[in-house]
Design an enzyme around this catalytic site. Structure first.
Site, mmCIF file in Angstrom:
data_model
loop_
_atom_site.group_PDB
_atom_site.id
_atom_site.type_symbol
_atom_site.label_atom_id
_atom_site.label_comp_id
_atom_site.label_asym_id
_atom_site.label_seq_id
_atom_site.Cartn_x
_atom_site.Cartn_y
_atom_site.Cartn_z
ATOM 1 N N GLY A 8 -6.042 4.464 5.407
ATOM 2 C CA GLY A 8 -6.939 5.227 6.286
ATOM 3 C C GLY A 8 -7.578 4.365 7.353
ATOM 4 N N VAL A 9 -7.932 3.136 6.993
ATOM 5 C CA VAL A 9 -8.564 2.251 7.961
ATOM 6 C C VAL A 9 -7.625 1.967 9.142
ATOM 7 C CG1 VAL A 9 -7.888 0.096 6.820
ATOM 8 C CG2 VAL A 9 -9.986 0.182 8.164
ATOM 9 N N ILE A 32 1.693 4.819 1.445
ATOM 10 C CA ILE A 32 0.701 5.636 2.146
ATOM 11 C C ILE A 32 0.056 4.747 3.201
ATOM 12 C CG2 ILE A 32 -1.491 6.892 1.932
ATOM 13 C CD1 ILE A 32 -0.701 7.493 -0.979
ATOM 14 N N HIS A 57 0.849 -1.217 0.000
ATOM 15 C CA HIS A 57 0.000 0.000 0.000
ATOM 16 C C HIS A 57 0.864 1.238 0.000
ATOM 17 C CE1 HIS A 57 -3.284 2.725 1.281
ATOM 18 N NE2 HIS A 57 -4.062 1.784 0.814
ATOM 19 N N GLU A 115 -8.059 2.664 13.063
ATOM 20 C CA GLU A 115 -7.781 1.600 14.030
ATOM 21 C C GLU A 115 -6.851 2.100 15.132
ATOM 22 O OE1 GLU A 115 -7.387 -1.868 16.229
ATOM 23 O OE2 GLU A 115 -8.920 -1.424 14.734
#
Length: 148
Positions: free
Chosen positions: A60-61, A57, A51, A65
């Site tokens: 976002g998840v 990067i 990723h 978390e």
């Protein structure tokens, strides 16, 4: 809070372990009110392999978390001492927004406020910043489970 909590201290509150513990330090804590936590984002993170390989990067998840993990410490530290050791379950996300990418070398600062806590449920509001710039925000819902 006498001193910042290290990752070893944090692991007393959370069941997460490498590679899924996403909070490195608790900087400030006011039980029942707020917490300020930090995550050092390094190129060694396993998610950067995919990723994205040429443009790493942080997903976002995983930012959310990490925010939820910091919030979990706040929830547990807000309980009476005999309830410490309870598990906190991530139940939902509202109003999540991502403002700019988080990349290796960034230091994420999470500021989480407890909106309300009633019975076994808590609602938290969090903001993630890098160098004082807002990169993400969300409201997180949590449920307090039984002690294992």
């Amino acid at each position: 809070m006498d001193r910042p909590y290290t990752v070893t201290d944090i692991m007393r509150f959370l069941p997460h372990r490498y590679p899924f513990i996403l909070v490195d330090r608790i900087l400030e804590l006011e039980p029942g009110r707020r917490i300020k936590a930090l995550k050092n984002v390094t190129i060694n993170e396993p998610f950067f392999q995919g990723h994205f390989p040429r443009t790493p990067i942080m997903p976002g998840v995983l930012i959310i978390e990490a925010m939820a993990q910091a919030g979990g410490v706040l929830v547990i530290e807000s309980l009476p001492p005999e309830k410490h050791g309870s598990l906190v379950y991530f139940m939902g996300i509202d109003k999540a927004r991502f403002r700019q990418p988080v990349v290796p070398g960034d230091q994420l600062i999470f500021e989480i406020d407890m909106i309300k806590s009633r019975g076994r449920a808590a609602k938290l509001s969090g903001v993630a910043t890098v160098d004082g710039n807002r990169v993400a925000e969300a409201e997180v819902l949590a449920s307090i489970g039984e002690q294992p």
